[in-house]
Design a protein around this motif. Structure first.
Motif, short mmCIF file in Angstrom:
data_model
loop_
_atom_site.label_atom_id
_atom_site.label_comp_id
_atom_site.label_asym_id
_atom_site.label_seq_id
_atom_site.Cartn_x
_atom_site.Cartn_y
_atom_site.Cartn_z
N ASP A 1 50.56 -24.88 25.89
CA ASP A 1 49.97 -23.76 26.62
C ASP A 1 49.14 -24.20 27.81
O ASP A 1 49.10 -23.51 28.84
N SER A 2 48.49 -25.35 27.67
CA SER A 2 47.63 -25.80 28.77
C SER A 2 48.28 -26.88 29.63
O SER A 2 47.67 -27.36 30.60
N ALA A 3 49.52 -27.28 29.29
CA ALA A 3 50.14 -28.40 30.02
C ALA A 3 50.59 -27.97 31.42
O ALA A 3 51.22 -26.92 31.57
N PRO A 4 50.28 -28.76 32.44
CA PRO A 4 50.73 -28.42 33.80
C PRO A 4 52.26 -28.35 33.86
O PRO A 4 52.95 -29.14 33.24
N ASP B 1 55.63 -43.05 34.04
CA ASP B 1 55.62 -43.05 32.57
C ASP B 1 54.89 -41.86 31.96
O ASP B 1 54.18 -41.99 30.97
N ARG B 2 55.07 -40.70 32.55
CA ARG B 2 54.51 -39.49 31.95
C ARG B 2 55.50 -38.91 30.96
O ARG B 2 56.71 -39.11 31.08
N GLY C 1 63.89 -25.22 30.37
CA GLY C 1 64.67 -24.66 31.48
C GLY C 1 64.68 -25.63 32.64
O GLY C 1 64.96 -26.81 32.48
N ASP C 2 64.31 -25.13 33.84
CA ASP C 2 64.32 -26.02 35.00
C ASP C 2 62.92 -26.52 35.34
O ASP C 2 62.62 -26.87 36.47
N ALA C 3 62.07 -26.55 34.31
CA ALA C 3 60.69 -27.03 34.51
C ALA C 3 60.34 -28.07 33.46
O ALA C 3 61.02 -28.20 32.44
N VAL C 4 59.29 -28.81 33.75
CA VAL C 4 58.81 -29.80 32.79
C VAL C 4 57.30 -29.59 32.62
O VAL C 4 56.58 -29.36 33.59
N ARG C 5 56.88 -29.59 31.36
CA ARG C 5 55.45 -29.49 31.09
C ARG C 5 54.93 -30.89 30.80
O ARG C 5 55.50 -31.60 29.96
N ASP C 6 53.88 -31.27 31.47
CA ASP C 6 53.32 -32.62 31.33
C ASP C 6 52.48 -32.68 30.06
O ASP C 6 51.38 -32.13 29.99
N VAL C 7 53.02 -33.36 29.04
CA VAL C 7 52.33 -33.46 27.75
C VAL C 7 51.95 -34.92 27.46
O VAL C 7 51.89 -35.35 26.31
N THR C 8 51.67 -35.66 28.54
CA THR C 8 51.32 -37.08 28.41
C THR C 8 50.15 -37.31 27.46
O THR C 8 50.10 -38.34 26.78
N ALA C 9 49.25 -36.34 27.39
CA ALA C 9 48.07 -36.51 26.53
C ALA C 9 48.45 -36.73 25.07
O ALA C 9 47.70 -37.33 24.30
N ASN D 1 57.15 -42.75 16.28
CA ASN D 1 56.09 -41.78 15.93
C ASN D 1 56.44 -40.35 16.33
O ASN D 1 55.56 -39.49 16.44
N LEU D 2 57.73 -40.11 16.53
CA LEU D 2 58.15 -38.81 17.04
C LEU D 2 57.76 -37.65 16.11
O LEU D 2 57.36 -36.58 16.57
N THR D 3 57.85 -37.88 14.81
CA THR D 3 57.51 -36.81 13.87
C THR D 3 56.04 -36.39 14.01
O THR D 3 55.72 -35.20 13.97
N ALA D 4 55.17 -37.36 14.19
CA ALA D 4 53.75 -37.04 14.36
C ALA D 4 53.47 -36.48 15.76
O ALA D 4 52.54 -35.67 15.94
N LEU D 5 54.27 -36.89 16.73
CA LEU D 5 54.04 -36.44 18.10
C LEU D 5 54.40 -34.97 18.30
O LEU D 5 53.78 -34.28 19.11
N ARG D 6 55.40 -34.50 17.59
CA ARG D 6 55.93 -33.16 17.87
C ARG D 6 54.87 -32.05 17.76
O ARG D 6 54.73 -31.25 18.69
N PRO D 7 54.13 -31.99 16.65
CA PRO D 7 53.09 -30.94 16.58
C PRO D 7 52.01 -31.12 17.65
O PRO D 7 51.46 -30.13 18.17
N ARG D 8 51.72 -32.36 17.98
CA ARG D 8 50.73 -32.64 19.04
C ARG D 8 51.23 -32.11 20.39
O ARG D 8 50.49 -31.49 21.15
N ILE D 9 52.50 -32.36 20.67
CA ILE D 9 53.10 -31.86 21.92
C ILE D 9 53.05 -30.33 21.94
O ILE D 9 52.65 -29.73 22.94
N GLU D 10 53.41 -29.71 20.82
CA GLU D 10 53.42 -28.25 20.77
C GLU D 10 52.03 -27.66 21.00
O GLU D 10 51.87 -26.64 21.67
N SER D 11 51.03 -28.36 20.46
CA SER D 11 49.66 -27.84 20.62
C SER D 11 49.17 -27.94 22.06
O SER D 11 48.25 -27.23 22.45
#
Ligand code: MN
Length: 285
Positions: A58-61, A9-10, A16-24, A45-55
């Motif tokens: 850069d640091s997401a594995p 449930d991450r 592209g062919d990668a995934v950045r883990d933005v579970t936080a 809550n997708l509208t509120a999540l989007r800017p959080r995901i974008e922020s």
């Protein structure tokens, strides 16, 4: 934006062919107590999540997509709406094949309306399809799936797209036989959603997308959503004249011609233009 749910449930941002883990990012979701809401909290809550995901990006594995287990990108749909015989050539095919119609009259969607699939039938591509009635014909049906983002009742077609958050690929697996559709299409694992959500702003025109499904490399279904009998907006108008839709409800828009049986051991590859490709294994339950 392309978002997937993977492994345990991450939340993943697909790039592209990668995934950045933005579970936080999920930390901003409200904590719900009993009784639980009828909607999917992530979609609501997708509208509120989007800017959080974008922020977080850069640091997401970063992990290769090929190395993660993709689950249904909608975890908790309140209901799964589905359109029967919504492509003209599939209507002709169903009427002409006793293995599909089982001596029942196959009527136009305008007469029979929509049906519901059990939410317990929902899986992601990594979980695969498990056949339980091996003595009967079990068919693949590729469909464009629209994910409702905003509640609505009596939504006019002109405003229908305001209620769609995202799209993904859907498989409406079906055991053929005399029973009602909702029973035959609600076998555990008979609704596959994936490989990820593509937000509505990123999809372009959903009424002109190529779809293709191959079984063991052989193309069985190939069509374009422009051939839908009832388009996405009309389906939402129709559905919401009967019931309220909530964020996370999934609308399977119908399958084109070329449906056919699958067997344990088969590998399905489903592609929809603008979304991507998902591979799904079939096994015996
Ligand atoms: Mn279907």
């Amino acid at each position: 934006m392309r978002l997937c749910r993977f492994d345990n449930d991450r939340l993943g941002f697909v790039e592209g062919d990668a995934v950045r883990d933005v579970t936080a990012a999920l930390d901003i979701l409200p904590r719900h107590a009993y009784p639980l809401p009828r909607h999917d909290p992530l979609i609501a809550n997708l509208t509120a999540l989007r800017p959080r995901i974008e922020s977080l990006l850069d640091s997401a594995p970063r992990r290769p997509l090929a190395g993660v287990r993709l689950l249904s990108p909608v975890a908790n749909p309140g209901k799964i709406l589905a359109a029967p015989v919504n492509y003209r050539k599939h209507l002709e095919e169903a009427r002409g094949d006793p293995g599909i119609h089982h001596q029942k009259q196959v009527a136009e969607i305008q007469k029979i309306g929509l049906f519901l699939k059990a939410t317990s039938s929902l899986v992601g591509p990594a979980e695969g399809v498990a056949l339980r009635h091996l003595e009967r014909r079990n068919d693949h049906e590729i469909e464009l799936a629209a994910v409702i983002g905003k509640s609505g009742r009596d939504v006019p077609r002109a405003r229908a797209f305001e209620h769609i958050a995202a799209y993904c690929i859907g498989l409406d697996m079906t055991v053929r036989g005399p029973e009602e559709r909702s029973l035959r299409k609600s076998v555990d694992s008979f609704t596959v959603l994936g490989p990820w959500l593509v937000t509505a702003d990123a999809i372009g025109d959903p009424s002109a997308l190529d779809l293709r499904l191959a079984v063991n490399g052989e193309v069985r279904q190939q069509a374009n959503t422009r051939d839908l009998i009832l388009g996405i907006a009309e389906l939402i108008e129709f559905a919401t004249s009967f019931y309220t839709v909530h964020p996370g409800d999934v609308l399977l828009t119908g399958t084109p011609e070329g449906v056919g049986p699958v067997q344990p051991g088969d590998r399905l590859v489903a592609d929809i233009q603008g979304i991507g490709s998902m591979e799904v294994a079939v096994r015996a339950a």
